[in-house]
Design a protein around this motif. Structure first.
Motif, mmCIF file in Angstrom:
data_model
loop_
_atom_site.group_PDB
_atom_site.id
_atom_site.type_symbol
_atom_site.label_atom_id
_atom_site.label_comp_id
_atom_site.label_asym_id
_atom_site.label_seq_id
_atom_site.Cartn_x
_atom_site.Cartn_y
_atom_site.Cartn_z
ATOM 1 N N THR A 158 0.851 -1.185 0.000
ATOM 2 C CA THR A 158 0.000 0.000 0.000
ATOM 3 C C THR A 158 0.887 1.235 0.000
ATOM 4 O O THR A 158 1.736 1.405 0.874
ATOM 5 N N SER A 191 -6.058 9.378 -2.323
ATOM 6 C CA SER A 191 -6.164 8.332 -1.305
ATOM 7 C C SER A 191 -4.984 7.368 -1.458
ATOM 8 O O SER A 191 -4.116 7.531 -2.313
ATOM 9 N N TYR A 192 -4.966 6.341 -0.619
ATOM 10 C CA TYR A 192 -3.930 5.312 -0.708
ATOM 11 C C TYR A 192 -4.143 4.500 -1.983
ATOM 12 O O TYR A 192 -5.259 4.386 -2.499
ATOM 13 N N ASP A 198 -10.798 10.131 2.314
ATOM 14 C CA ASP A 198 -11.451 8.819 2.316
ATOM 15 C C ASP A 198 -10.404 7.754 2.636
ATOM 16 O O ASP A 198 -9.869 7.101 1.740
ATOM 17 N N PRO A 199 -10.084 7.546 3.907
ATOM 18 C CA PRO A 199 -9.039 6.577 4.247
ATOM 19 C C PRO A 199 -9.440 5.130 3.985
ATOM 20 O O PRO A 199 -8.578 4.254 3.933
ATOM 21 N N MET A 200 -10.734 4.880 3.767
ATOM 22 C CA MET A 200 -11.210 3.504 3.549
ATOM 23 C C MET A 200 -11.427 3.222 2.056
ATOM 24 O O MET A 200 -12.185 2.319 1.707
ATOM 25 N N ASP A 201 -10.770 3.972 1.216
ATOM 26 C CA ASP A 201 -10.988 3.820 -0.223
ATOM 27 C C ASP A 201 -10.583 2.437 -0.716
ATOM 28 O O ASP A 201 -11.188 1.901 -1.653
ATOM 29 N N GLY A 242 -10.894 -0.248 0.975
ATOM 30 C CA GLY A 242 -11.751 -1.259 1.592
ATOM 31 C C GLY A 242 -11.257 -1.728 2.939
ATOM 32 O O GLY A 242 -11.889 -2.590 3.561
ATOM 33 N N TYR A 243 -10.150 -1.190 3.402
ATOM 34 C CA TYR A 243 -9.649 -1.564 4.719
ATOM 35 C C TYR A 243 -8.891 -0.364 5.288
ATOM 36 O O TYR A 243 -8.492 0.554 4.562
ATOM 37 N N GLU A 244 -8.711 -0.392 6.597
ATOM 38 C CA GLU A 244 -8.034 0.712 7.260
ATOM 39 C C GLU A 244 -6.522 0.536 7.109
ATOM 40 O O GLU A 244 -5.974 -0.531 7.353
ATOM 41 N N GLN A 299 -2.742 1.545 8.206
ATOM 42 C CA GLN A 299 -1.958 2.091 9.322
ATOM 43 C C GLN A 299 -0.536 2.433 8.892
ATOM 44 O O GLN A 299 0.042 3.396 9.377
#
Length: 952
Positions: free
Chosen positions: A375, A385-386, A819-822, A824-826, A828
């Motif tokens: 990621t 986003s990521y 949108d950190p959940m772009d 589909g997962y958080e 870190q």
């Protein structure tokens, strides 16, 4: 020079002369005792003079043309306005008898409007100048009865005595009667050469000058005292049209027109509008079934045609028609194009190697492997986003096509290629100097330019001292200091403007990338980088093309205000300024991508911002080399297709069409003139004037920079340059033969300052390619990982080694993704490309020791690569002699043969003198045995015998 009496000023009542009437000589200010003006009346005179190639008598060839504008009265038409100077058959005409109808003409003249002072002044300048030309020995003939409204032509012919005199002054080497055999190869080399000649026979031009010669005439600087050495059996062809026009142009440059203490040659008269053009004539038409064979037609068929693109150029015929300077340009362009063939082949092999090994490249395979689940940190603040590293798979695979170990070999090869090309050209240049009899030729100081003379005159007039002669004055650095200051400030401003435009494009890239990232579609977000790169490169291309034209005009203006003394100084200074500005303009965007993009980004949580809002852009995960390749290819191809080819074809065609429409509108006013067939000088007047070789050389030098400077990132550059040059040679040839007036032939033994520029680019290419391989590509980091960090001696794990980790909780306030959940997962921990300590380290996010190891390896590679390649280039330069051995032998042979010729001549003179002495002794003895009267008579006859000239 004194003012010629035959062009003395007229009384005030005789200045308004009606030029369409047949006037007495003395009415227009000519002294009939020295020269005459005769009207040539003929039923069909154009056939006799071959439509302008000869004088009206059909015998004297037109060597040069002067064109001027005059105000044409519409009161009536004339039978003819063709008059000529220096007609020997009319020198004995009675000058005191007025021509019939003079009183009627005086009445007509009184009713005409008075000619304005400016036009009157130009006419007197022309009369005085043409009188001085006649005094210099030239023969003139005027023609104002043309199809071009208000344009008059002065035809110039150089007789034999003038040609001989000027050829001796100019030290022109001319072929003598003596012929000698050229040394031929023997044994194996002879067989190889014969095989090569048979193989290349289909691609040889069908011209006599291009055939290999086994004998050559010995050349010697022309001398009127040694005319017996030269083959003068055909005087009409001894001096060809190129040489004749060169001789006439030299006379035109040094012949003065004195008025108000101002000495003017043809350059000054052209600058002041006294004459509108001056040019030699083309040999004839180049198309049509009934056209007589001539060199121009032959050049059009065997050189200036796209159908013969695969053939060699007839360089000797080009030199014969256009002169040595233009011949050397096309010879250099041909050598450069031939040398691009091996470079293109090696470049294709390197590219194919990258294509063949792309599936075996472990780093790109790891980047494309979705199981790695790497990621990456956002590319911009808030809106981005990521993202997954596997989404950059296509970029990584494409980067390998140009970023592989073969590109290092190709960079070394191209550095040696550049050195070999320069040495090959020097040898070719020496061969041409030998063939064209330029050995020992030294350029003499040229005549001062018109602008320089005007500036010196202005300076002398400002002084209140008693220095009346302008020759003693000259421009010093104090006089030129304002111009030097303007040049310095102007060049700095233009370079700053280029940097500002590049900076503006950077802002566009950053803002556009942020705007496109807001797009909600995944496909839009994945194509952000490609879209931004492509549009930014197109903007750069458009700006480069526009600024190229602007900088060319500015460079010329900056050079003009410097007021260089000679044309050579002017050309060299113009070349330097234009090359500097165009080099910066063309290569600044490429330098930015190669060496600056992604270097000053910062890191997540501590990014570098422009104007506190725009984050500096980063390189792609595969590096900036792919983007550099895109930038280089689009700019190179765009410049060649749009600027070089379309502009060279389109603009001359447009100018020609505009001139045609203007002439058509004028002809519609006079149907009688429209029905006449054009003379040769009228047709050539409608062609585009020759503007010099600087644009042609500049185009090729910039291309040479694209081929050599960044070849490590674009191995296909030599191939595209080769394809362009195949078209460029024929395009330039067609332009010179069909679109331009015939330029004055200029002698030159080399390509001048351009050779030094080429050598400078070749040296700079070694340094730039060393930095591109070391800092732009991943070649050095891969070597460092392979030999220092790899556990199993392979490239597995290289991608993970080049990525650092970042804890998302360390983002600055307001910079984290919206949108950190772009995905589909958080997230870190995200990854970014850099050598930094991880967040769990004591010195988190500090530069790691791996960075310093890689940096040391990069700098070491630059030093080793640069010195090694420079040494190899200098070795190639040293091992290849500048002068071919056979040419040096032939030059030595010519010197020996010339010494033998003069020794034989001296021996013949000595033998003749000894014979005379023996005869004197015998006759003296006879005198002792006879009467004194007989002795005196015989001695008288002996002395009379000595009075006769003897031709040795």
């Amino acid at each position: 020079m004194r003012v010629n009496k035959k062009y003395s000023c007229l009384p005030a009542e005789e200045k308004g002369i009606h030029i369409i009437n047949i006037r007495a000589i003395e009415d227009i200010g000519y002294d009939q005792h020295e020269s005459t003006l005769l009207n040539s009346l003929s039923k069909n005179p154009d056939a006799d003079c071959k439509y302008g190639l000869y004088f009206r008598d059909g015998k004297r060839k037109v060597d040069y043309i002067l064109v001027y504008h005059y105000k044409k009265s519409s009161a009536g038409k004339t039978l003819t306005r063709r008059v000529h100077h220096n007609d020997s058959s009319a020198r004995s005409t009675k000058q005191d008898q007025p021509l019939p109808g003079k009183a009627v003409q005086l009445e007509m003249r009184e009713s005409e409007p008075h000619v304005d002072y400016h036009e009157d002044d130009k006419r007197f300048h022309r009369e005085e100048y043409e009188g001085n030309l006649v005094e210099a020995g030239l023969e003139l003939e005027r023609d104002e009865d043309t199809k071009i409204h208000g344009v008059g032509f002065v035809k110039i012919h150089a007789p034999w005595n003038v040609l001989c005199r000027e050829a001796e002054f100019l030290k022109l080497k001319m072929p003598t009667k003596k012929m000698y055999q050229i040394n031929q190869t023997h044994g194996l080399l002879k067989k190889i050469n014969s095989v090569i000649q048979k193989i290349t026979e289909p691609i040889q031009p069908k011209v006599a000058e291009h055939k290999p010669q086994t004998v050559k005439r010995l050349s010697y600087p022309f001398s009127r005292e040694k005319q017996h050495l030269f083959d003068l059996s055909d005087r009409d062809s001894f001096f060809d049209s190129k040489t004749r026009s060169t001789i006439v142009y030299e006379i035109l440059k040094r012949t003065t027109c004195t008025k108000a203490k101002y000495s003017m040659g043809i350059t000054s008269l052209l600058a002041n509008g006294v004459y509108s053009a001056a040019y030699p004539l083309h040999d004839g038409d180049y198309e049509g079934e009934s056209v007589e064979p001539n060199d121009r037609k032959l050049l059009c068929e065997e050189w200036a045609s796209y159908g013969v693109f695969y053939k060699y150029q007839p360089i000797d015929l080009v030199r014969k028609y256009f002169g040595e300077k233009i011949g050397l340009y096309f010879a250099w362009l041909g050598v450069y194009t031939q040398m691009l063939i091996p470079a293109s082949i090696v470049g294709i092999i390197v590219f194919l190697y990258g294509c063949a090994t792309v599936d075996e490249n472990i780093p790109s395979m790891e980047m494309c492997d979705q199981r790695n689940n790497i990621t990456m940190c956002p590319l911009c603040d808030r809106t981005c986003s990521y993202w997954k590293m596997s989404s950059a798979c296509a970029t990584a695979r494409a980067s390998h096509l140009f970023d592989n170990p073969a590109t290092v070999f190709f960079s070394v090869f191209m550095a040696l290629w550049a050195a070999t090309f320069m040495e090959h050209w020097k040898r070719k240049q020496m061969r041409l100097n030998y063939r064209w009899d330029l050995t020992g030729f030294e350029e003499e100081e040229d005549h001062p330019r018109a602008e320089y003379e005007a500036k010196v005159l202005e300076k002398s007039l400002r002084k209140e001292h008693k220095q009346k002669e302008t020759d003693k004055e000259k421009l010093t650095w104090k006089d030129r200091f304002p111009a030097y200051l303007t040049n310095f400030v102007g060049i700095i401003f233009m370079v700053g403007l280029t940097f500002a435009i590049v900076f503006g494009v950077i802002i566009y890239r950053i803002s556009t990338a942020a705007a496109l990232a807001i797009s909600s579609t995944p496909s839009g977000r994945s194509s952000v980088r490609v879209t931004v790169t492509a549009t930014a490169v197109i903007i750069n291309l458009v700006v480069i093309i526009i600024l190229d034209e602007v900088y060319g005009c500015i460079a010329r203006w900056l050079t003009q205000i410097e007021v260089p003394k000679t044309d050579k100084n002017f050309e060299e200074r113009l070349i330097f300024k234009a090359f500097l500005l165009k080099f910066v303009n063309a290569y600044t965007p490429i330098f930015y991508v190669a060496f600056f993009k992604g270097r000053f980004v910062g890191r997540p949580g501590d990014y570098v911002y422009i104007f506190h809002s725009f984050r500096m852009e980063e390189c792609a995960p595969g590096g900036c080399l792919m983007e550099l390749c895109i930038q280089l290819s689009i700019i190179m191809l765009g410049k060649q297709l749009i600027q070089n080819n379309l502009f060279e074809i389109g603009i001359p065609k447009m100018k020609k069409f505009i001139r045609y429409m203007k002439l058509k509108r004028r002809r519609s006013l006079d149907h009688e003139e429209h029905m006449k067939k054009k003379q040769r000088y009228e047709v050539d007047y409608n062609l585009e004037p020759f503007a010099g070789l600087t644009p042609e050389y500049m185009e090729m030098i910039i291309q040479f920079g694209f081929v050599t400077l960044f070849v490590a990132s674009f191995p296909l550059a030599p191939l595209f340059a080769l394809l362009n040059n195949i078209i460029e040679i024929r395009l330039d040839a067609k332009k010179f033969v069909t679109e331009l007036r015939r330029p004055v032939a200029v002698r030159a033994k080399d390509i001048g300052i351009w050779y030094n520029i080429l050598r400078g680019i070749g040296k700079l290419a070694v340094i730039i390619n060393a930095f591109v391989i070391s800092f732009t590509s991943d070649f050095i980091p891969r070597l460092v990982y392979l030999y220092m960090y790899s556990e199993n001696g392979t490239m597995h794990g290289f991608v993970n080694h080049t990525l650092s980790s970042f804890n998302v909780s360390d983002f600055q306030a307001g910079t984290a993704p919206n949108d950190p959940m772009d995905l589909g997962y958080e997230v870190q921990i995200c990854r970014y490309k850099d050598y930094r300590e991880p967040p769990w380290s004591e010195n988190k996010y500090d530069i790691s020791k791996d960075f310093w190891a890689v940096l040391a390896a990069r700098l070491a590679f630059v030093i080793v690569f640069q010195n090694l390649v420079m040494f190899m280039s200098d070795f190639v330069d040293w091992i290849i002699p500048d002068i071919p051995k056979d040419i040096s032998q032939q030059i030595h042979k010519e010197k020996v043969l010339m010494v033998e010729v003069f020794m034989r001549e001296e021996q013949g003179k000595l033998q003749m003198l000894e014979t005379w002495k023996d005869n004197d002794k015998k006759k003296g003895e006879n005198c002792n045995n006879h009467s004194p009267r007989l002795c005196r008579s015989r001695s008288g006859s002996l002395s009379s015998c000595h009075s006769y000239p003897l031709d040795v």
